[in-house]
Design an enzyme around this catalytic site. Structure first.
Site, PDB file in Angstrom:
ATOM      1  N   ASP A  30       0.850  -1.195   0.000  1.00  0.00           N
ATOM      2  CA  ASP A  30       0.000   0.000   0.000  1.00  0.00           C
ATOM      3  C   ASP A  30       0.891   1.253   0.000  1.00  0.00           C
ATOM      4  OD1 ASP A  30       0.972  -0.517   2.582  1.00  0.00           O
ATOM      5  OD2 ASP A  30      -0.830   0.218   3.593  1.00  0.00           O
ATOM      6  N   HIS A 259       9.786  -0.441   8.727  1.00  0.00           N
ATOM      7  CA  HIS A 259       8.858  -1.563   8.896  1.00  0.00           C
ATOM      8  C   HIS A 259       8.902  -2.530   7.713  1.00  0.00           C
ATOM      9  CE1 HIS A 259       6.813   0.158  12.356  1.00  0.00           C
ATOM     10  NE2 HIS A 259       6.589   1.281  11.709  1.00  0.00           N
TER      11      HIS A 259
HETATM   12  C1  BDR Z   1       2.781  -0.636   8.724  1.00  0.00           C
HETATM   13  O1  BDR Z   1       1.744   0.321   8.570  1.00  0.00           O
HETATM   14  C2  BDR Z   1       1.976   1.134   7.449  1.00  0.00           C
HETATM   15  O2  BDR Z   1       1.752   2.462   7.756  1.00  0.00           O
HETATM   16  C3  BDR Z   1       3.391   0.904   7.035  1.00  0.00           C
HETATM   17  O3  BDR Z   1       3.543   1.034   5.637  1.00  0.00           O
HETATM   18  C4  BDR Z   1       3.692  -0.494   7.508  1.00  0.00           C
HETATM   19  O4  BDR Z   1       3.340  -1.441   6.527  1.00  0.00           O
HETATM   20  C5  BDR Z   1       3.488  -0.398  10.044  1.00  0.00           C
HETATM   21  O5  BDR Z   1       2.606  -0.610  11.129  1.00  0.00           O
HETATM   22 CA    CA Z   2       2.915  -0.775   4.160  1.00  0.00          CA
END
Ligand code: BDR
Ligand code: CA
Length: 335
Positions: A30, A259
């Site tokens: 995303d 992340h």
């Molecule tokens: C996840 O949430 C999204 O905002 C980031 O892209 C990542 O996949 C982290 O909690």
């Molecule tokens: Ca993400």
């Protein structure tokens, strides 16, 4: 039924050993600032073959996630197909998007021009099934957004479990959540989809907040990328300004978590993370909605709700300097 090739290989306590020569991966995403880092990292690393990007709502609506994925493959000048997927969760009402984290355009309000490229025709879930069935060997799915497309692919073709492993960014074992005291964003966005993924009989590696909060990137990291790789490293530096500002406001320090890139790193170099094996379930309603619950093997077999659950593994820690070096080395090869 042919054996799952990933299940026939040896596993030690902390390191699930696999071959790492040009593994075929699909990133379900995303994009999203940290998604962009993960995707360019995967494209840059010679031991991965990115065979597709599939898109999902989450940080941004799915139409924008698709446009952003197309922007990334055009920027990187690679011929990687992009398939658009789910616009909303399986059962619950949509939660809204994280524009305060990623900017209204998903890329830190950098207003990158639109790509001339088009997404391929099949829905992301169908694309995933087709790619897995067509691949001569196993495919690694790397979901770094809400798990809706992956759950839909499982509904379409449960047999994909036999040829697939999943290394996802999401969830938390001991670490507090980032959308509620117990829920991480990707799981919280679609708890029913996440529960379906953890209930299925394939091997899932959950790279959650316990590990991703250990790998923090500062301005110096992005300045270095921009110096070594002016165009694409410069782009990553540009979009991360918004992300770093969000972290500074929310947590006090102007450093951000890598992340989604850590899920890609876990595919390449599992030795840089520590894992614990166990079953994982997701709370799908109530005050703990979106929480990932972790049970060590056999620990709760006397409870009906834990009986027959597949064994997965959760990342509990990561070597920050080792992961940063891995990212830097790969991303420095970009122009
Ligand atoms: C996840 O949430 C999204 O905002 C980031 O892209 C990542 O996949 C982290 O909690
Ligand atoms: Ca993400």
């Amino acid at each position: 039924m042919p054996p799952n090739p990933f299940r026939t290989r040896p596993r030690s306590q902390n390191n699930w050993v696999i071959d790492t020569v040009a593994q075929k991966i699909i990133i379900d995403t995303d994009p999203g600032i940290d998604d962009a880092l993960a995707i360019l990292f995967a494209l840059a690393h010679p031991d991965l073959e990115l065979i597709g990007l599939t898109t999902v709502y989450g940080n941004v609506p799915v139409s924008l996630a698709t446009d952003n994925a197309l922007r990334l493959v055009e920027l990187a000048d690679v011929d990687v197909p992009v398939a658009a997927g789910a616009a909303k969760p399986l059962c619950i009402s949509p939660r809204g998007h994280a524009d305060f984290v990623h900017g209204a355009d998903g890329f830190g309000n950098s207003n990158l021009p639109a790509s001339a490229r088009q997404a391929v025709a099949p829905h992301a879930a169908q694309f995933i099934v087709e790619q897995i069935r067509a691949a001569p060997d196993a495919v690694t799915l790397v979901p770094v957004g809400p798990l809706t497309n992956i759950a839909l692919a499982l509904q379409l073709a449960p047999d994909i479990c036999e040829k697939t492993r999943v290394v996802l960014m999401g969830g938390a074992v001991h670490e507090p959540g980032n959308c509620s005291p117990v829920a991480e964003a990707n799981i919280w966005q679609d708890p029913h989809a996440a529960e379906a993924v953890f209930a299925a009989n394939w091997h899932v590696t959950m790279v959650g907040l316990d590990a991703t909060h250990k790998v923090t990137l500062d301005q110096g990291f992005f300045t270095g990328l921009a110096e070594r790789s002016p165009r694409l490293g410069g782009f990553l530096n540009q979009i991360h300004q918004f992300y770093l500002d969000f972290y500074a406001t929310r947590y006090g320090d102007r450093v951000c978590a890598a992340h989604d890139a850590l899920a890609v790193a876990a595919v390449l170099r599992p030795d840089l993370l520590t894992f614990e094996s166990g079953a994982i379930q997701v709370a799908v309603d109530g005050i703990a909605e979106g929480q990932t619950l972790f049970a060590k093997p056999g620990q709760f077999d006397h409870k009906a709700e834990w009986q027959g659950r597949p064994e997965h593994r959760a990342a509990l820690n990561a070597d920050c300097e080792g992961v940063k070096a891995l990212l830097q080395d790969a991303l420095s090869t970009l122009d």
